[in-house]
Motif scaffolding. Structure first.
Motif, short mmCIF file in Angstrom:
data_model
loop_
_atom_site.label_atom_id
_atom_site.label_comp_id
_atom_site.label_asym_id
_atom_site.label_seq_id
_atom_site.Cartn_x
_atom_site.Cartn_y
_atom_site.Cartn_z
N ARG A 1 -8.93 -6.96 9.34
CA ARG A 1 -9.14 -5.68 10.02
C ARG A 1 -8.57 -4.49 9.24
NH1 ARG A 1 -13.00 -7.03 13.27
NH2 ARG A 1 -12.40 -7.92 15.27
N ARG A 2 -7.37 -4.66 8.70
CA ARG A 2 -6.78 -3.49 8.05
C ARG A 2 -5.68 -3.88 7.07
NH1 ARG A 2 -5.18 1.02 10.27
NH2 ARG A 2 -3.34 1.11 9.00
N THR B 1 -2.14 -1.94 5.52
CA THR B 1 -1.22 -0.80 5.55
C THR B 1 -0.28 -0.99 4.37
OG1 THR B 1 -1.31 -0.99 7.96
CG2 THR B 1 0.28 0.57 7.06
N LYS C 1 -15.38 6.26 3.14
CA LYS C 1 -14.84 7.61 3.14
C LYS C 1 -13.32 7.53 3.20
CE LYS C 1 -15.39 8.28 8.16
NZ LYS C 1 -16.00 9.03 9.25
N PHE D 1 -9.48 10.01 3.88
CA PHE D 1 -8.80 11.25 4.26
C PHE D 1 -7.38 11.19 3.71
CE2 PHE D 1 -5.88 13.61 6.98
CZ PHE D 1 -6.49 14.86 7.02
N ALA E 1 -2.61 8.64 3.52
CA ALA E 1 -4.06 8.46 3.47
C ALA E 1 -4.58 7.49 4.51
CB ALA E 1 -4.45 7.96 2.08
N ILE E 2 -5.81 7.73 4.91
CA ILE E 2 -6.58 6.77 5.72
C ILE E 2 -7.87 6.48 4.96
CG2 ILE E 2 -7.84 6.40 7.89
CD1 ILE E 2 -5.87 8.18 9.32
N TRP F 1 -11.62 4.38 5.22
CA TRP F 1 -12.57 3.66 6.08
C TRP F 1 -13.42 2.73 5.22
CZ3 TRP F 1 -11.13 8.67 6.65
CH2 TRP F 1 -10.87 9.17 7.93
N GLY G 1 -16.08 -1.41 9.98
CA GLY G 1 -14.95 -0.96 10.80
C GLY G 1 -13.58 -1.30 10.25
N ARG H 1 -10.26 -0.85 8.07
CA ARG H 1 -9.58 0.40 7.74
C ARG H 1 -8.30 0.11 6.95
NH1 ARG H 1 -8.88 2.97 13.06
NH2 ARG H 1 -11.10 2.91 13.45
N ILE I 1 -12.09 15.05 5.21
CA ILE I 1 -12.65 13.74 4.87
C ILE I 1 -13.56 13.88 3.65
CG2 ILE I 1 -14.30 11.98 5.65
CD1 ILE I 1 -13.18 12.39 8.48
#
Lengths: 334, 334
Positions: B150-151, B153, B200, B202, B217-218, B220, B224, B226, B329
């Motif tokens: 899922r992600r 960090t 994308k 940010f 930063a984030i 995508w 879905g 991230r 973004i």
């Protein structure tokens, strides 16, 4: 029972969380659980007998009318928090309201006003802030061992195997969504560290049923401090924060509830990766919450900082929700 | 010395990182360090005698002209990477170039093209991907114990007591900034997990001297997924990532270099907070990097995935840099 030493409680609704809090009320040294109300007389009565509660009521209003009740716990869906908090306040009852406090900050302020006007205490149901570990972590922060605070990173999630579309957490009109359910904790943790509102926020979310299934956020604070978090119903259980300063880092891997209730730990690490593990006493945080709430009432010292924290958390969540819908930065006016 | 079994190295520049890599070249089983070049003949000669390097050169071009050198390591400031990588490629030398690979993706692609055209290998100096622990973590991911990913960090930082304005990391025209210096690692880690570009990104940064002192930063990704990270020169040393799936979490607290070289660890936790700590063998990652690079050359099998990873990392960093400047973004075109 010495009435000057106990607060007499009623519970509005039989949601699952009410079971844990009812046990906490029964265990707390300065509280007693007097009544349970449900929209169904039968449900209330079954619940009362199962959880050994003396009185049951087939309508919330009946419980509020009982002069033998001093305080209520409201575990209803968020969309009903304002209505029943205000009615409870008007009936002269202190209110412990499950989080999120409200659907938005306007509701939250109306609730706070109603409680203030009626001289009753309002608090949201965030338990971890009442755990002795939390106080211990705050003391560490105040010892300044982290140097200047720079940022907070946090994550809270759990994972449904299948998305339960009937669950109230997935209904926008009931106050669903991962932000209000779990992001509330992250926002509160960040507030707890910085003790001020962010100046602006950015968030992005995955929406299902118009409700955020997950959300990632960046929050900007005064003096260049920053925070970020993610929350969601679609990732493995996590409940951590990391507080970073110039000289050290404080980590808590289970701040909302210790993985092992017997080992409420956190650790402080220096810039060389040397970590000190610290352990607090093992009180049940839900009992601490009830006792703290009752203490304030019995000592006639309502704690405004609690309402204030709830309202600031709501301000942050409102801004994050707006930002996630637009995928744009939202400014928070101070 | 069996020339079919060793790669003969030269180093362009005497930056501090060159010391560590020179030792790694000397320790690697399939490499030997033949020469050091500096813009100053004297500096090169002093360095050569201190680090026991047979030849020294008063100009980078002289080293490149030496037919006894097969490969060069380039620890120059980022702004010089493209020029000297391309010159080295044209001189028929394989190139290990310190990260960030280039100032932007256009340069990076020119470098990759020059190396490809001249039949030499190009790789950036990210060491951790060559540590045996990294392979072990990848195997864990491939065992699918985390469920659906899922992600990611991540955080990498260190803290200057005072901001050293003379430091090349704070000069935009030399390729400074925390994004290219440290965010490069986070971006690479995220790529290493998802193995595809974000759709994308940010980012937001604190700028000093037009250079990002820190950045959050984030990112995508398709389906879905991230990621988020923060990096900076203004927070206590951190170097961790967390990979989250539906069923588990993989944590590495020191992925860019183990805090304790003798204990290269990571842990995998399930949804109940039960964690398994895993430990890999303790090879020095800089030696692994050199040996892997030389193996490819000696076996005449240049590894395109390495260049590809560098270029994708550069694409991500370019987008993040643009986003941080605009605080908007930025879409990444595939």
């Amino acid at each position: 029972m010495d009435k000057t030493r106990t607060v007499r409680w009623g519970i509005l609704g039989t949601a699952r969380i009410a079971e844990k809090v009812s046990v906490a009320i029964q265990q707390a040294s300065n509280a007693e659980l007097k009544g349970i109300a449900s929209r169904s007389t039968e449900k209330a009565s079954v619940w009362a007998s199962e959880f050994k509660v003396p009185a049951s009521y087939g309508h919330y209003q009946e419980l509020l009318a009982d002069p033998e009740i001093d305080a209520v716990y409201i575990p209803l869906p968020p969309s009903l928090h304002a209505e029943w908090t205000i009615k409870a306040a008007e009936a002269g009852k202190h209110v412990l309201c499950e989080k999120p406090l409200a659907m938005d900050v306007n509701e939250a302020k109306m609730m706070a006003d109603a409680c203030s006007k009626n001289g009753v205490q309002l608090m949201d149901g965030v338990m971890w802030v009442h755990h002795p570990r939390t106080k211990m972590m705050k003391e560490k922060l105040q010892e300044n061992i982290l140097g200047e605070l720079r940022r907070v990173t946090s994550a809270i999630s759990f994972c449904w195997d299948e998305i339960p579309l009937q669950n109230i957490r997935l209904h926008k009109n009931l106050g669903g969504g991962s932000l209000l359910d779990m992001g509330w904790y992250c926002a509160r943790a960040i507030l707890w560290v910085f003790d001020e509102l962010p100046v602006k926020v950015f968030a992005t979310a995955k929406f299902v049923n118009e409700v955020d299934l997950n959300l990632s956020a960046i929050l900007w604070f005064p003096d260049g401090k920053r925070a970020s978090f993610d929350c969601g119903f679609d990732s493995c259980m996590r409940k951590w924060f990391e507080i970073t300063g110039t000289k050290g880092v404080l980590n808590c891997n289970d701040f909302t509830r210790p993985w092992d209730l017997e080992n409420p730990e956190f650790q402080v690490c220096d810039t060389f990766g040397n970590c000190e593990k610290l352990k607090s006493s093992t009180h049940l945080q839900e009992v601490c919450m009830i006792e703290s709430f009752c203490d304030n009432i019995l000592n006639n010292k309502p704690d405004d900082s609690l309402v204030n924290d709830s309202i600031r958390t709501q301000i942050i969540c409102d801004a994050l929700g707006e930002s996630a819908e637009k995928e744009e930065i939202v400014i928070i006016k101070s």
